[in-house]
Design an enzyme around this catalytic site. Structure first.
Site, mmCIF file in Angstrom:
data_model
loop_
_atom_site.group_PDB
_atom_site.id
_atom_site.type_symbol
_atom_site.label_atom_id
_atom_site.label_comp_id
_atom_site.label_asym_id
_atom_site.label_seq_id
_atom_site.Cartn_x
_atom_site.Cartn_y
_atom_site.Cartn_z
ATOM 1 C CG HIS A 1 -1.633 -1.242 1.696
ATOM 2 N ND1 HIS A 1 -3.050 -0.719 1.250
ATOM 3 C CD2 HIS A 1 -1.189 -2.394 1.856
ATOM 4 C CE1 HIS A 1 -3.541 -2.514 1.584
ATOM 5 N NE2 HIS A 1 -2.818 -2.452 2.177
ATOM 6 C CG HIS B 1 -5.051 -1.998 -1.702
ATOM 7 N ND1 HIS B 1 -5.331 -0.615 -1.238
ATOM 8 C CD2 HIS B 1 -5.971 -2.455 -0.723
ATOM 9 C CE1 HIS B 1 -6.756 -0.591 -0.405
ATOM 10 N NE2 HIS B 1 -7.075 -1.684 -0.685
ATOM 11 C CB CYS C 1 -3.445 2.005 -2.801
ATOM 12 S SG CYS C 1 -2.853 1.645 -2.132
ATOM 13 C CE1 TYR D 1 -2.138 0.404 4.688
ATOM 14 C CE2 TYR D 1 -1.793 1.919 5.927
ATOM 15 C CZ TYR D 1 -2.512 1.025 4.916
ATOM 16 O OH TYR D 1 -3.268 2.254 4.001
ATOM 17 C CE LYS E 1 -9.270 2.405 -1.796
ATOM 18 N NZ LYS E 1 -9.188 2.646 -0.138
#
Length: 134
Positions: free
Chosen positions: A10, A116, A124, A39, A122
């Site tokens: 991420h 991710h 990410c 995380y 996304k």
């Protein structure tokens, strides 16, 4: 020890060059209703790797995959204006992330590294971690 089959990479979705700590992300996540940082590891601009949630605990970083994954987040991921996705990893972050992934793969040899964005709509982590760490 829980079964780990994924290492999910991420970004913190913060502006390029602005450093933050795992404690900052912990605060942000708690403000969103999480019990703690989602995380397991945070990689700062200078390459320092900070621990987030203990590995023995299920993370809160990738819906549908938390139970069997480790979440690694690097600080950055947006351009200097904080508006557009960008691979902002410093040389130190790249080295630290490569070493961290290598260590995690040694501990969890069955784990596959994924971005991710492979699981969510996304950008990410703003680079192709799946390919980079294959």
């Amino acid at each position: 020890m829980r079964k780990i089959d994924l290492i999910i990479i991420h970004c913190s979705a913060t502006a390029e060059g602005k450093d933050f700590r795992a404690a900052d992300i912990d605060r942000w996540h708690r403000q969103q209703g999480f019990k703690s940082i989602g995380y397991h590891f945070v990689v700062r601009l200078n390459g320092d790797v900070e621990r987030g949630r203990p590995i023995a605990e299920v993370g809160a970083h990738c819906k549908g995959h938390n139970a069997t994954s480790i979440g690694v987040c690097y600080i950055g991921g947006l351009d200097a204006d904080g508006k557009m996705p960008k691979d902002t990893r410093t040389v130190e972050q790249r080295k630290a992330m490569r070493n961290l992934v290598k260590t995690l793969k040694h501990v969890f040899p069955e784990a596959v590294v994924r971005s991710h964005r492979d699981f969510a709509a996304k950008a990410c982590p703003c680079f192709d971690a799946t390919r980079e760490y294959a």
